[in-house]
Write a protein that holds these residues in place. Structure first.
Motif, PDB file in Angstrom:
ATOM      1  N   LEU A 326       0.816  -1.216   0.000  1.00 27.10           N
ATOM      2  CA  LEU A 326       0.000   0.000   0.000  1.00 27.10           C
ATOM      3  C   LEU A 326       0.845   1.259   0.000  1.00 27.10           C
ATOM      4  O   LEU A 326       0.528   2.239  -0.685  1.00 27.10           O
ATOM      5  CB  LEU A 326      -0.940  -0.014   1.207  1.00 27.10           C
ATOM      6  N   GLU A 327       1.950   1.241   0.763  1.00 24.44           N
ATOM      7  CA  GLU A 327       2.760   2.456   0.862  1.00 24.44           C
ATOM      8  C   GLU A 327       3.348   2.865  -0.480  1.00 24.44           C
ATOM      9  O   GLU A 327       3.575   4.057  -0.728  1.00 24.44           O
ATOM     10  CB  GLU A 327       3.873   2.291   1.895  1.00 24.44           C
ATOM     11  N   ALA A 328       3.573   1.900  -1.387  1.00 21.73           N
ATOM     12  CA  ALA A 328       4.122   2.237  -2.695  1.00 21.73           C
ATOM     13  C   ALA A 328       3.112   2.973  -3.560  1.00 21.73           C
ATOM     14  O   ALA A 328       3.483   3.608  -4.558  1.00 21.73           O
ATOM     15  CB  ALA A 328       4.593   0.969  -3.403  1.00 21.73           C
ATOM     16  N   LEU A 329       1.837   2.882  -3.216  1.00 22.40           N
ATOM     17  CA  LEU A 329       0.782   3.550  -3.974  1.00 22.40           C
ATOM     18  C   LEU A 329       0.297   4.831  -3.321  1.00 22.40           C
ATOM     19  O   LEU A 329      -0.483   5.575  -3.937  1.00 22.40           O
ATOM     20  CB  LEU A 329      -0.397   2.595  -4.158  1.00 22.40           C
ATOM     21  N   THR A 330       0.735   5.088  -2.110  1.00 21.52           N
ATOM     22  CA  THR A 330       0.235   6.262  -1.386  1.00 21.52           C
ATOM     23  C   THR A 330       1.325   7.241  -0.999  1.00 21.52           C
ATOM     24  O   THR A 330       1.021   8.334  -0.513  1.00 21.52           O
ATOM     25  CB  THR A 330      -0.517   5.816  -0.119  1.00 21.52           C
ATOM     26  N   ASP A 331       2.618   6.880  -1.190  1.00 27.78           N
ATOM     27  CA  ASP A 331       3.682   7.824  -0.842  1.00 27.78           C
ATOM     28  C   ASP A 331       3.882   8.805  -1.995  1.00 27.78           C
ATOM     29  O   ASP A 331       3.019   8.943  -2.863  1.00 27.78           O
ATOM     30  CB  ASP A 331       4.973   7.094  -0.451  1.00 27.78           C
ATOM     31  N   ASP A 332       5.037   9.475  -2.035  1.00 29.37           N
ATOM     32  CA  ASP A 332       5.230  10.554  -3.001  1.00 29.37           C
ATOM     33  C   ASP A 332       5.745  10.080  -4.361  1.00 29.37           C
ATOM     34  O   ASP A 332       5.995  10.909  -5.241  1.00 29.37           O
ATOM     35  CB  ASP A 332       6.178  11.600  -2.432  1.00 29.37           C
ATOM     36  N   ARG A 333       5.919   8.789  -4.561  1.00 30.56           N
ATOM     37  CA  ARG A 333       6.411   8.330  -5.861  1.00 30.56           C
ATOM     38  C   ARG A 333       5.305   8.445  -6.915  1.00 30.56           C
ATOM     39  O   ARG A 333       4.114   8.524  -6.593  1.00 30.56           O
ATOM     40  CB  ARG A 333       6.930   6.894  -5.757  1.00 30.56           C
ATOM     41  N   ASP A 334       5.696   8.399  -8.178  1.00 31.30           N
ATOM     42  CA  ASP A 334       4.735   8.551  -9.278  1.00 31.30           C
ATOM     43  C   ASP A 334       4.126   7.210  -9.650  1.00 31.30           C
ATOM     44  O   ASP A 334       4.340   6.686 -10.764  1.00 31.30           O
ATOM     45  CB  ASP A 334       5.413   9.196 -10.485  1.00 31.30           C
ATOM     46  N   VAL A 358       4.331   1.515 -11.313  1.00 28.87           N
ATOM     47  CA  VAL A 358       4.762   1.809  -9.940  1.00 28.87           C
ATOM     48  C   VAL A 358       6.279   1.772  -9.876  1.00 28.87           C
ATOM     49  O   VAL A 358       6.879   0.700 -10.022  1.00 28.87           O
ATOM     50  CB  VAL A 358       4.170   0.807  -8.930  1.00 28.87           C
ATOM     51  N   PRO A 359       6.939   2.912  -9.650  1.00 23.60           N
ATOM     52  CA  PRO A 359       8.403   2.909  -9.557  1.00 23.60           C
ATOM     53  C   PRO A 359       8.888   2.100  -8.353  1.00 23.60           C
ATOM     54  O   PRO A 359       8.267   2.093  -7.291  1.00 23.60           O
ATOM     55  CB  PRO A 359       8.738   4.394  -9.369  1.00 23.60           C
ATOM     56  N   GLY A 360      10.009   1.399  -8.540  1.00 22.12           N
ATOM     57  CA  GLY A 360      10.665   0.739  -7.419  1.00 22.12           C
ATOM     58  C   GLY A 360      10.253  -0.683  -7.147  1.00 22.12           C
ATOM     59  O   GLY A 360      10.795  -1.327  -6.251  1.00 22.12           O
ATOM     60  N   PRO A 396      10.537  -5.503  -4.218  1.00 27.38           N
ATOM     61  CA  PRO A 396      11.320  -4.283  -4.432  1.00 27.38           C
ATOM     62  C   PRO A 396      12.451  -4.513  -5.430  1.00 27.38           C
ATOM     63  O   PRO A 396      13.100  -5.553  -5.427  1.00 27.38           O
ATOM     64  CB  PRO A 396      11.877  -3.971  -3.032  1.00 27.38           C
ATOM     65  N   ILE A 397      12.688  -3.544  -6.298  1.00 28.29           N
ATOM     66  CA  ILE A 397      13.744  -3.622  -7.297  1.00 28.29           C
ATOM     67  C   ILE A 397      15.104  -3.713  -6.607  1.00 28.29           C
ATOM     68  O   ILE A 397      15.385  -2.987  -5.651  1.00 28.29           O
ATOM     69  CB  ILE A 397      13.713  -2.375  -8.206  1.00 28.29           C
ATOM     70  N   LYS A 398      15.941  -4.601  -7.123  1.00 29.36           N
ATOM     71  CA  LYS A 398      17.294  -4.740  -6.594  1.00 29.36           C
ATOM     72  C   LYS A 398      18.287  -3.940  -7.432  1.00 29.36           C
ATOM     73  O   LYS A 398      18.101  -3.771  -8.645  1.00 29.36           O
ATOM     74  CB  LYS A 398      17.691  -6.218  -6.566  1.00 29.36           C
ATOM     75  N   TRP A 422      20.624   0.626 -12.554  1.00 31.00           N
ATOM     76  CA  TRP A 422      19.307   1.043 -12.081  1.00 31.00           C
ATOM     77  C   TRP A 422      19.003   0.534 -10.676  1.00 31.00           C
ATOM     78  O   TRP A 422      19.459  -0.503 -10.261  1.00 31.00           O
ATOM     79  CB  TRP A 422      18.220   0.561 -13.041  1.00 31.00           C
ATOM     80  N   GLN A 423      18.257   1.299  -9.986  1.00 31.20           N
ATOM     81  CA  GLN A 423      17.555   0.896  -8.763  1.00 31.20           C
ATOM     82  C   GLN A 423      16.434   1.919  -8.554  1.00 31.20           C
ATOM     83  O   GLN A 423      16.573   2.874  -7.805  1.00 31.20           O
ATOM     84  CB  GLN A 423      18.465   0.830  -7.536  1.00 31.20           C
ATOM     85  N   GLN A 424      15.330   1.663  -9.220  1.00 29.06           N
ATOM     86  CA  GLN A 424      14.242   2.624  -9.256  1.00 29.06           C
ATOM     87  C   GLN A 424      13.762   2.978  -7.845  1.00 29.06           C
ATOM     88  O   GLN A 424      13.637   2.138  -6.968  1.00 29.06           O
ATOM     89  CB  GLN A 424      13.074   2.073 -10.078  1.00 29.06           C
ATOM     90  N   HIS A 425      13.482   4.249  -7.687  1.00 29.90           N
ATOM     91  CA  HIS A 425      13.025   4.885  -6.452  1.00 29.90           C
ATOM     92  C   HIS A 425      14.119   4.978  -5.389  1.00 29.90           C
ATOM     93  O   HIS A 425      13.861   5.429  -4.269  1.00 29.90           O
ATOM     94  CB  HIS A 425      11.779   4.207  -5.874  1.00 29.90           C
ATOM     95  N   VAL A 426      15.319   4.572  -5.734  1.00 32.49           N
ATOM     96  CA  VAL A 426      16.487   4.790  -4.869  1.00 32.49           C
ATOM     97  C   VAL A 426      17.509   5.630  -5.615  1.00 32.49           C
ATOM     98  O   VAL A 426      18.000   6.634  -5.104  1.00 32.49           O
ATOM     99  CB  VAL A 426      17.113   3.449  -4.416  1.00 32.49           C
TER     100      VAL A 426
END
Length: 505
Positions: A326-334, A358-360, A396-398, A422-426
């Protein structure tokens, strides 16, 4: 009169009969239930039943051509079974035909179970099995008459009916492709669609994000080259006017979002790199695009999310599900309900009209195509398609990097080593390269579009003649260095350093 030996001819007649039956079944499906076509039903069931190792093997061997390989394999197996049924029919009348009919019944049962079309889903496979069985009985009977007779008329009649059945089967298959009008209709709707302007535009891609090195993947992946990995043998054809998204579960109020409401909402544009969990170290099941869509958090806010919820189970129109934290859909990421990809409506194979981005997170827990439902729930109450098959419930993306150039061989002298990280959202802080086990050397990073996208890197190399091993590793924006521990894609993504061997001439 002495009966001539039939040899392998009854087996060939079995293939002809099943070809006619399968063609008629596909034709019926094209008019009444495309998702319940015999090949789609059986192939989809095989995908559902396949263990994780089988899926990984198929993707490793065939990449994005895994579905074509599966359908080809089904056709080969079906031809072998049809051949056997023909031989059996020649020895024991009606037994081979019963085998063909049973295959049709099995396909019908599978179609009813896998689709929401009810008993209508059974029709294509029942037609295929029934027509195949009757044709087999008739052709084998004609063949026996022809062998027992010395009359040219009987021989001509047998050849005519056999040829007619073969031609009819091929024509039915071709007609089923032509009659699948939904694909053409939805493509026409997509072609006529004009995307609304974003309320929040993404910044221009920096000129320094693209190094322009031949053989290096472009920082923005063209739609035609974007990888496609999903479970849909028949690509869903969804007209936007018929699309809606239902948000329910652990919410204060159920929300149904229509297409008109979606495109009238303030939309966001964002550059996001997507990656498949099946990507091996150094693999190409990854791509970067500029997406246009509505932030998922805004839709969830309308519904009012229960404080005890921790997961959103997204569902595709074809029944695929993904479990997203849920947090991946409600935080500040796009995290978006995306309708656009690189300036055009989503391509149909990539989820038109609406998909999740969903990034990350790996795609198997986030990137649901043709999405129609969001259920707010908990990980201890619901499971998704791949998690029920042994994959991790969170993905989570590694941190990963790969070498794109050089590959194979190169001339001695000044050249360049280059690749992607790459490491999306990081985000990525740096990349290091090692040649022949020597010291790690820092590569030069291109300008990253954002922490949610991959980044190009390069290192000049004075290549000397001989065989050389080259390795790379990335350092994340959080300071963590990419691990050298080798791990396969299952259950939550591959790890290890990418290593290549290069011959310098």
């Amino acid at each position: 009169m002495t009966r001539r030996r039939s040899g392998l001819r009854p087996g060939v007649l079995g293939i002809v009969a099943v070809l006619l039956g399968a063609g008629l079944g596909e034709l019926v499906a094209a008019f009444f239930a495309a998702s319940a076509s015999p090949f789609a039903a059986v192939g989809g069931a095989l995908i559902d039943l396949a263990p994780a190792w089988a899926k990984d093997t198929a993707i490793a061997l065939f990449g994005t051509g895994d579905k074509i390989a599966l359908l080809t394999g089904i056709a080969i197996v079906l031809a072998a079974v049809a051949f056997g049924a023909g031989m059996l029919e020649r020895r024991r009348r009606s037994v081979g035909a019963a085998v063909v009919a049973a295959i049709g019944v099995a396909g019908a049962v599978i179609a009813v179970i896998r689709t929401d079309l009810g008993l209508l889903a059974a029709l294509p496979s029942l037609v295929a099995g029934g027509a195949g069985a009757m044709t087999l009985r008739a052709l084998v009977s004609l063949g026996e008459t022809e062998q027992e007779s010395a009359q040219d008329q009987d021989r001509r009649r047998f050849l005519i009916w056999t040829g007619a059945a073969t031609a009819a089967g091929l024509l039915a298959v071709a007609a089923s492709r032509i009659a699948t009008g939904a694909s053409r209709a939805v493509e026409a709707v997509r072609a006529a669609l004009r995307l609304p302007a974003p309320a929040t535009s993404a910044p221009a891609v920096p000129a320094t994000a693209e190094l322009g090195i031949p053989g290096l993947a472009p920082v923005v992946t063209p739609n035609a080259d974007f990888y496609r990995i999903d479970t849909a043998l028949v690509v869903p054809q969804v007209d936007p006017k018929d699309w809606s998204l239902r948000v329910h579960g652990m919410v204060d109020r159920e929300v149904v979002l229509t297409w008109d409401e979606l495109i009238a909402s303030p939309l966001t544009e964002a550059d996001v790199t997507l990656a498949c969990v099946s990507n091996t170290v150094g693999g190409d099941l990854i791509g970067n695009a500029r997406w246009l869509g509505l932030p998922v958090r805004e839709v969830l806010a309308r519904a009012g999310v229960d404080a005890d919820a921790d997961m959103v189970l997204s569902t595709s129109i074809d029944g695929f599900t993904a479990s997203t934290p849920l947090e991946a859909l409600t935080d500040d990421r796009d995290a978006l309900l995306a309708i656009g990809m690189n300036g055009e409506p989503l391509p149909i194979p990539h989820g038109f009209p609406v998909r999740l981005v969903v990034p990350g997170l790996y795609g198997y827990v986030s990137a649901t195509k043709w999405v129609t439902e969001l259920e707010v729930t908990r990980f201890d109450r619901a499971t998704a398609y791949w998690t029920t098959r042994g994959w991790s419930e969170r993905g989570p993306i590694k941190l990963q990097s790969r070498i794109d150039v050089p590959r194979g061989s190169v001339d001695a002298g000044d050249t360049v080593i280059a690749g992607m990280a790459w490491q999306q959202h990081v985000g990525v802080r740096g990349v290091e390269v090692r040649i022949d086990g020597g010291p790690w050397r820092p590569a030069t990073l291109a300008t990253a579009i954002s922490d949610d996208t991959w980044v190009q890197w390069s290192l000049p190399w004075a290549a000397e003649s001989g065989q050389h091993d080259i390795e790379c590793r990335a350092v994340g924006a959080d300071g963590v260095t990419q691990t050298d521990a080798l791990a396969p894609p299952a259950p939550d993504g591959a790890t290890g350093w990418h290593r290549i061997s290069v011959t310098v001439r």
